[in-house]
Structure formats: C-alpha cells, structure tokens
Design a protein around this motif. Sequence first.
Motif, mmCIF file in Angstrom:
data_model
loop_
_atom_site.group_PDB
_atom_site.id
_atom_site.type_symbol
_atom_site.label_atom_id
_atom_site.label_comp_id
_atom_site.label_asym_id
_atom_site.label_seq_id
_atom_site.Cartn_x
_atom_site.Cartn_y
_atom_site.Cartn_z
ATOM 1 N N PHE A 198 14.743 17.796 -3.644
ATOM 2 C CA PHE A 198 15.029 17.346 -5.002
ATOM 3 C C PHE A 198 13.767 17.361 -5.827
ATOM 4 C CE2 PHE A 198 18.928 15.340 -5.491
ATOM 5 C CZ PHE A 198 19.102 14.105 -4.895
ATOM 6 N N GLU A 199 13.800 17.717 -7.031
ATOM 7 C CA GLU A 199 12.699 17.452 -7.970
ATOM 8 C C GLU A 199 13.199 17.630 -9.390
ATOM 9 O OE1 GLU A 199 13.197 20.606 -8.936
ATOM 10 O OE2 GLU A 199 11.069 20.952 -9.315
ATOM 11 N N MET A 200 12.341 17.985 -10.355
ATOM 12 C CA MET A 200 12.779 17.910 -11.748
ATOM 13 C C MET A 200 12.402 19.112 -12.617
ATOM 14 S SD MET A 200 12.145 13.822 -12.321
ATOM 15 C CE MET A 200 12.789 13.841 -13.985
ATOM 16 N N GLU A 201 11.917 20.228 -12.032
ATOM 17 C CA GLU A 201 11.529 21.386 -12.861
ATOM 18 C C GLU A 201 11.976 22.749 -12.332
ATOM 19 O OE1 GLU A 201 8.931 19.250 -11.811
ATOM 20 O OE2 GLU A 201 8.996 18.026 -13.625
ATOM 21 N N THR A 202 12.126 22.901 -11.018
ATOM 22 C CA THR A 202 12.231 24.241 -10.412
ATOM 23 C C THR A 202 13.350 25.110 -10.997
ATOM 24 O OG1 THR A 202 11.214 23.522 -8.378
ATOM 25 C CG2 THR A 202 12.653 25.445 -8.203
ATOM 26 N N ILE A 212 6.813 16.030 -17.028
ATOM 27 C CA ILE A 212 7.996 15.881 -16.170
ATOM 28 C C ILE A 212 9.251 16.418 -16.855
ATOM 29 C CG2 ILE A 212 9.580 14.166 -15.193
ATOM 30 C CD1 ILE A 212 7.228 12.465 -14.418
ATOM 31 N N GLY A 213 10.040 17.196 -16.127
ATOM 32 C CA GLY A 213 11.404 17.500 -16.557
ATOM 33 C C GLY A 213 11.598 18.869 -17.177
ATOM 34 N N THR A 214 12.868 19.305 -17.192
ATOM 35 C CA THR A 214 13.154 20.658 -17.684
ATOM 36 C C THR A 214 13.183 20.736 -19.206
ATOM 37 O OG1 THR A 214 15.515 20.317 -17.411
ATOM 38 C CG2 THR A 214 14.370 21.456 -15.628
ATOM 39 N N THR A 266 1.781 26.228 -12.593
ATOM 40 C CA THR A 266 2.209 25.045 -13.349
ATOM 41 C C THR A 266 2.185 23.825 -12.431
ATOM 42 O OG1 THR A 266 4.591 25.216 -12.934
ATOM 43 C CG2 THR A 266 3.725 26.457 -14.810
ATOM 44 N N VAL A 267 1.784 22.701 -13.004
ATOM 45 C CA VAL A 267 1.782 21.425 -12.278
ATOM 46 C C VAL A 267 2.409 20.396 -13.212
ATOM 47 C CG1 VAL A 267 -0.287 22.017 -10.944
ATOM 48 C CG2 VAL A 267 -0.550 20.815 -13.106
ATOM 49 N N GLY A 268 3.003 19.344 -12.674
ATOM 50 C CA GLY A 268 3.603 18.335 -13.545
ATOM 51 C C GLY A 268 2.540 17.440 -14.171
ATOM 52 N N ASP A 269 1.645 16.959 -13.338
ATOM 53 C CA ASP A 269 0.679 15.931 -13.724
ATOM 54 C C ASP A 269 -0.553 16.558 -14.400
ATOM 55 O OD1 ASP A 269 -1.178 13.898 -13.788
ATOM 56 O OD2 ASP A 269 -1.024 13.405 -11.651
ATOM 57 N N PRO A 270 -0.855 16.173 -15.651
ATOM 58 C CA PRO A 270 -2.030 16.745 -16.318
ATOM 59 C C PRO A 270 -3.326 16.582 -15.509
ATOM 60 C CG PRO A 270 -0.728 15.460 -17.872
ATOM 61 C CD PRO A 270 -0.098 15.251 -16.520
ATOM 62 N N ASP A 271 -3.439 15.488 -14.736
ATOM 63 C CA ASP A 271 -4.650 15.289 -13.913
ATOM 64 C C ASP A 271 -4.746 16.286 -12.761
ATOM 65 O OD1 ASP A 271 -5.447 13.204 -15.493
ATOM 66 O OD2 ASP A 271 -4.656 11.639 -14.168
ATOM 67 N N ARG A 272 -3.614 16.908 -12.415
ATOM 68 C CA ARG A 272 -3.637 17.880 -11.309
ATOM 69 C C ARG A 272 -4.260 19.209 -11.736
ATOM 70 N NH1 ARG A 272 2.028 18.455 -9.264
ATOM 71 N NH2 ARG A 272 1.840 16.196 -9.056
ATOM 72 N N VAL A 273 -4.359 19.436 -13.048
ATOM 73 C CA VAL A 273 -4.912 20.711 -13.532
ATOM 74 C C VAL A 273 -6.357 20.880 -13.036
ATOM 75 C CG1 VAL A 273 -5.596 21.978 -15.613
ATOM 76 C CG2 VAL A 273 -3.374 20.822 -15.521
ATOM 77 N N ILE A 317 3.830 30.134 -10.932
ATOM 78 C CA ILE A 317 3.972 29.470 -9.633
ATOM 79 C C ILE A 317 3.784 27.961 -9.821
ATOM 80 C CG2 ILE A 317 3.069 29.315 -7.268
ATOM 81 C CD1 ILE A 317 2.093 32.250 -7.631
ATOM 82 N N ARG A 318 4.847 27.199 -9.546
ATOM 83 C CA ARG A 318 4.761 25.730 -9.660
ATOM 84 C C ARG A 318 4.192 25.126 -8.376
ATOM 85 N NH1 ARG A 318 8.112 21.767 -7.546
ATOM 86 N NH2 ARG A 318 7.898 19.727 -8.562
ATOM 87 N N LEU A 319 3.231 24.241 -8.518
ATOM 88 C CA LEU A 319 2.725 23.449 -7.394
ATOM 89 C C LEU A 319 3.037 21.985 -7.708
ATOM 90 C CD1 LEU A 319 -0.750 25.141 -6.651
ATOM 91 C CD2 LEU A 319 1.480 25.634 -5.613
ATOM 92 N N GLY A 320 4.130 21.469 -7.143
ATOM 93 C CA GLY A 320 4.599 20.143 -7.531
ATOM 94 C C GLY A 320 4.792 19.208 -6.351
ATOM 95 N N THR A 321 5.457 18.083 -6.621
ATOM 96 C CA THR A 321 5.825 17.144 -5.564
ATOM 97 C C THR A 321 7.346 16.996 -5.553
ATOM 98 O OG1 THR A 321 5.653 15.190 -6.980
ATOM 99 C CG2 THR A 321 3.657 15.851 -5.787
ATOM 100 N N SER A 322 7.870 16.456 -4.463
ATOM 101 C CA SER A 322 9.314 16.487 -4.295
ATOM 102 C C SER A 322 9.770 15.515 -3.212
ATOM 103 C CB SER A 322 9.701 17.918 -3.917
ATOM 104 O OG SER A 322 11.093 18.048 -3.791
HETATM 105 O O1 LIG Z 1 4.544 16.130 -9.185
HETATM 106 P P1 LIG Z 1 5.294 16.945 -10.201
HETATM 107 O O2 LIG Z 1 4.788 18.336 -10.290
HETATM 108 O O3 LIG Z 1 5.325 16.276 -11.561
HETATM 109 O O4 LIG Z 1 6.818 17.054 -9.695
HETATM 110 C C1 LIG Z 1 7.687 15.982 -9.372
HETATM 111 O O5 LIG Z 1 7.188 14.680 -9.671
HETATM 112 C C2 LIG Z 1 7.762 14.183 -10.894
HETATM 113 C C3 LIG Z 1 8.491 12.880 -10.614
HETATM 114 O O6 LIG Z 1 7.650 11.947 -10.028
HETATM 115 C C4 LIG Z 1 8.689 15.281 -11.397
HETATM 116 O O7 LIG Z 1 8.019 16.082 -12.336
HETATM 117 C C5 LIG Z 1 8.991 16.035 -10.125
HETATM 118 O O8 LIG Z 1 9.459 17.346 -10.292
#
Ligand SMILES: O=P(O)(O)O[C@H]1O[C@H](CO)[C@@H](O)[C@H]1O
Length: 294
Positions: A237-241, A79-81, A34-41, A114-119
Amino acid sequence: MQAPIAASEFILNSRGAVYHLDLRPEELAPTVITVGDPDRVEQVSRHFDKVEGIFRHREFVTHTGYIGSKRLSVVSTGIGTDNIDIVLNELDALANIDFTTRQVKPALTRLQIIRLGTSGALQADIPVDGLVVSSHGLGLDNLLPWYEMESTPAETALLEAFSSQVPLRPGSARPYLAAAADSLLPHFREGFHTGITVTCPGFYAPQGRALRGKLSHPALLEQLTAFRLEDHHITNFEMETAGIYGLGRVLGHDCLSISTIVANRIRQEFSKDGAAAVQKMIGTCLGIIAGMNY
Ligand SMILES: O=P(O)(O)O[C@H]1O[C@H](CO)[C@@H](O)[C@H]1O
Ligand SMILES: O=c1cc[nH]c(=O)[nH]1
C-alpha cells in the motif's frame, strides 16, 4: 499551425520556470528520481558526484547533478496523487513543451521516472525494512479516471479480477491499473519483492487503519492480501505509485516505483529504524540506476 498553450493553462513564473516545480527545461535531467519527503532529496543527492542546481518551491525540492557521466534530478512530490498530477504534468512540460513558443515539441522525449518511497506491506512474508518493486500500480485514488488512459488486455484482466475479488463500497473509488515500464523493471529483481502496489487516497481509513474514525470497508486489508490472479498478488500500500504509472502511460514516460517497507500490516509491525532502511534503499537503487545503460 499549433496554437500556443494559453497562459492560464501552462503557467510560467517570473523566472520563466514552470509554476509549481519552479524549474526551467535545462534544469531537469532525463532520469528523474521522485521522493515523497522533501528532506529525502538531499539524502539522494549526497550520493551525486556533482550537484549543479538546487531549486525549491512549496514542497517541491529539486536537486540536479551527476553520478559519473549520468545526469539525474531528484524531485520531492509531497504526499498523494493530487501532487503527482502536478509533478508528472510539469516534468512532462519541461521535457516536451517549448517554453518560448508554448507549443508541444515535434519530437517527444521519454523521461525515466523512478520513485523511491516508503510503504506498508500486505503480505506476512515481506519484512519491515525490505524492498518492494511495483510490477503494477492499482489506484483507488481516482486521479486517472480524469484522463484518457489506454490499458493492455493483461491490465484489464487484472483490474476485472480485482473488482470481483475486492468489492468496494459503491461510490468510494473507480479503480485503475497500469504496469511498470518494461525497460526499468528487470533491473530491480535481485533483493526486491515484486508485486502489485495499491495506491490509496489516504493513510488511515483508505489503508484500513482505524484510530477513532469507523471504517466503511473493514475487510479491505484481508481482501487485498488474499487477491490472486495467476502468479499476481498485492504486495503493498502507499499513496503515489498508480498515479505515476498511469500518468507515465498517458504522457509517454518510463516509470518505476520502489518502496522501503516501513510497516507490515499483517504482522502489525513497524520498522525500528526506517530512516536507515530508506538510506539503504537509496544506496542500492542509485547503484543500479547509475549502471543502467539507458
Ligand atoms: O515516503 P513517501 O515517499 O512519502 O511514501 C509514502 O509515505 C507517505 C505516507 O506516510 C505517502 O507519501 C506514501 O506513499
Ligand atoms: O503503511 C504505510 C507506510 C508508509 N506509507 C504508506 O502510505 N503506508
């Protein structure tokens, strides 16, 4: 005999695909990134040897394909839970509900998610562009209190320590905590910082950022950075984990969250090339995932 799940609860579209993700069961692989940003797919699936399916509905983009003989799907969550509630439930339905009879299958499948995100990092020694793997997700977002989730004694002890060391404003959150899958975490040790990830219901005040809105909890960053229980500490910190880990527990899937650190909140630094750092994370993690004998 089990009653079929009603049309209003388990919603299929005209393609016979699940409502938000627009996927049919055969279009999903058992290992899901899973990724947050659709462009990251596409940034993930460009590493696939073969892409067999591309699906898009709202912010939910899915590419399914292969690296060698390993079949993978990469799905954007947005973005978000609140979105994680949708994605995890629909991934689970794709694996564990019979779309014809609308009944739960007698034998359940555990997905690897497996989430690959930013934080943002909460420790000075975790540099921007570094990688964090979440040993636990600690949710301040209030998704999991809507489900029945079982906790281990170790998780309960961590949560109790958190509640006494990080007293939140009454009514702002009901924290919950779930650990990463034991089957996945040990694969991501070398080159990764490991620690508790705090999942927030927002990017600004819920992560201690003040632009113009005044913070109701100005000590949040300091308290999260200082938190300790034995060798546990909060890394980021982030918004999904926490939503992923908590719903993974509820639904019986193996989950892991990996983040590229784009901000260090203690040093007040932001990555100069976050896109390159995310690319590096994707390459590193796909190498590990493709090699996992699972
Ligand atoms: O880069 P992604 O995967 O979206 O993850 C982080 O980035 C977003 C906020 O900019 C939130 O979704 C946060 O969890
Ligand atoms: O600081 C940050 C950076 C990325 N994502 C977040 O949620 N917070």
